[in-house]
Motif scaffolding. Structure first.
Motif, PDB file in Angstrom:
ATOM      1  N   LEU A   1       4.444  -0.580 -14.862  1.00  0.00           N
ATOM      2  CA  LEU A   1       4.292  -1.941 -15.391  1.00  0.00           C
ATOM      3  C   LEU A   1       5.638  -2.617 -15.614  1.00  0.00           C
ATOM      4  N   LEU A   2       6.603  -1.868 -16.128  1.00  0.00           N
ATOM      5  CA  LEU A   2       7.937  -2.448 -16.310  1.00  0.00           C
ATOM      6  C   LEU A   2       8.531  -2.861 -14.967  1.00  0.00           C
ATOM      7  N   SER A   3       8.331  -2.042 -13.960  1.00  0.00           N
ATOM      8  CA  SER A   3       8.880  -2.335 -12.640  1.00  0.00           C
ATOM      9  C   SER A   3       8.166  -3.497 -11.968  1.00  0.00           C
ATOM     10  N   ARG A   4       6.869  -3.411 -11.880  1.00  0.00           N
ATOM     11  CA  ARG A   4       6.114  -4.360 -11.064  1.00  0.00           C
ATOM     12  C   ARG A   4       5.729  -5.653 -11.778  1.00  0.00           C
ATOM     13  N   PHE A   5       5.529  -5.603 -13.090  1.00  0.00           N
ATOM     14  CA  PHE A   5       5.070  -6.801 -13.790  1.00  0.00           C
ATOM     15  C   PHE A   5       6.142  -7.453 -14.652  1.00  0.00           C
ATOM     16  N   GLU A   6       7.172  -6.680 -14.999  1.00  0.00           N
ATOM     17  CA  GLU A   6       8.275  -7.262 -15.771  1.00  0.00           C
ATOM     18  C   GLU A   6       9.561  -7.317 -14.956  1.00  0.00           C
ATOM     19  N   ASN A   7       9.466  -6.906 -13.678  1.00  0.00           N
ATOM     20  CA  ASN A   7      10.593  -6.975 -12.741  1.00  0.00           C
ATOM     21  C   ASN A   7      11.868  -6.309 -13.250  1.00  0.00           C
ATOM     22  N   LYS A   8      11.700  -5.181 -13.932  1.00  0.00           N
ATOM     23  CA  LYS A   8      12.862  -4.434 -14.423  1.00  0.00           C
ATOM     24  C   LYS A   8      13.390  -3.535 -13.312  1.00  0.00           C
ATOM     25  N   ARG A   9      14.696  -3.389 -13.266  1.00  0.00           N
ATOM     26  CA  ARG A   9      15.333  -2.463 -12.320  1.00  0.00           C
ATOM     27  C   ARG A   9      15.210  -1.037 -12.854  1.00  0.00           C
ATOM     28  N   GLN A  10      15.394  -0.075 -11.967  1.00  0.00           N
ATOM     29  CA  GLN A  10      15.281   1.331 -12.369  1.00  0.00           C
ATOM     30  C   GLN A  10      16.215   1.669 -13.525  1.00  0.00           C
ATOM     31  N   GLU A  11      17.423   1.157 -13.478  1.00  0.00           N
ATOM     32  CA  GLU A  11      18.403   1.422 -14.528  1.00  0.00           C
ATOM     33  C   GLU A  11      17.918   0.874 -15.871  1.00  0.00           C
ATOM     34  N   GLU A  12      17.339  -0.316 -15.842  1.00  0.00           N
ATOM     35  CA  GLU A  12      16.825  -0.927 -17.074  1.00  0.00           C
ATOM     36  C   GLU A  12      15.663  -0.117 -17.642  1.00  0.00           C
ATOM     37  N   ILE A  13      14.773   0.316 -16.757  1.00  0.00           N
ATOM     38  CA  ILE A  13      13.614   1.103 -17.186  1.00  0.00           C
ATOM     39  C   ILE A  13      14.086   2.411 -17.817  1.00  0.00           C
ATOM     40  N   ALA A  14      15.051   3.063 -17.183  1.00  0.00           N
ATOM     41  CA  ALA A  14      15.584   4.315 -17.713  1.00  0.00           C
ATOM     42  C   ALA A  14      16.153   4.105 -19.115  1.00  0.00           C
ATOM     43  N   GLU A  15      16.883   3.023 -19.282  1.00  0.00           N
ATOM     44  CA  GLU A  15      17.479   2.734 -20.587  1.00  0.00           C
ATOM     45  C   GLU A  15      16.416   2.411 -21.629  1.00  0.00           C
TER      46      GLU A  15
END
Length: 86
Positions: free
Chosen positions: A32-46
């Protein structure tokens, strides 16, 4: 667009939503963070306090499950069409 198109779209949306709902909580959150909030992998990891490798693992898991759900849906459509023309 006919009612059949609307029904197929709604059915596919329902299958996608059920598949997402069936993901583990961590996998669902990454997806959901990736596909619906357009977060990058680095942001999601953080945000989640996990490694980028773990983010990639969860994304692959989510996408694999969605692909399998789509394959099942397409198989049902093919069976339906085959039955109509036989």
């Amino acid at each position: 667009r006919g009612l059949g198109d609307v029904y197929k779209r709604q059915e596919l949306h329902s299958i996608i939503q059920k598949t997402i709902d069936g993901l583990s909580p961590e996998t669902r959150k990454v997806f959901l963070l990736s596909r619906f909030e357009n977060k990058r992998q680095e942001e999601i990891a953080e945000i989640m306090g996990i490694t980028i490798h773990t983010v990639k693992y969860h994304m692959r898991s989510a996408l694999d499950k969605l692909k399998e759900a789509a394959r099942s849906y397409l198989a049902l459509i093919v069976m339906f069409i085959t039955n109509i023309f036989n």
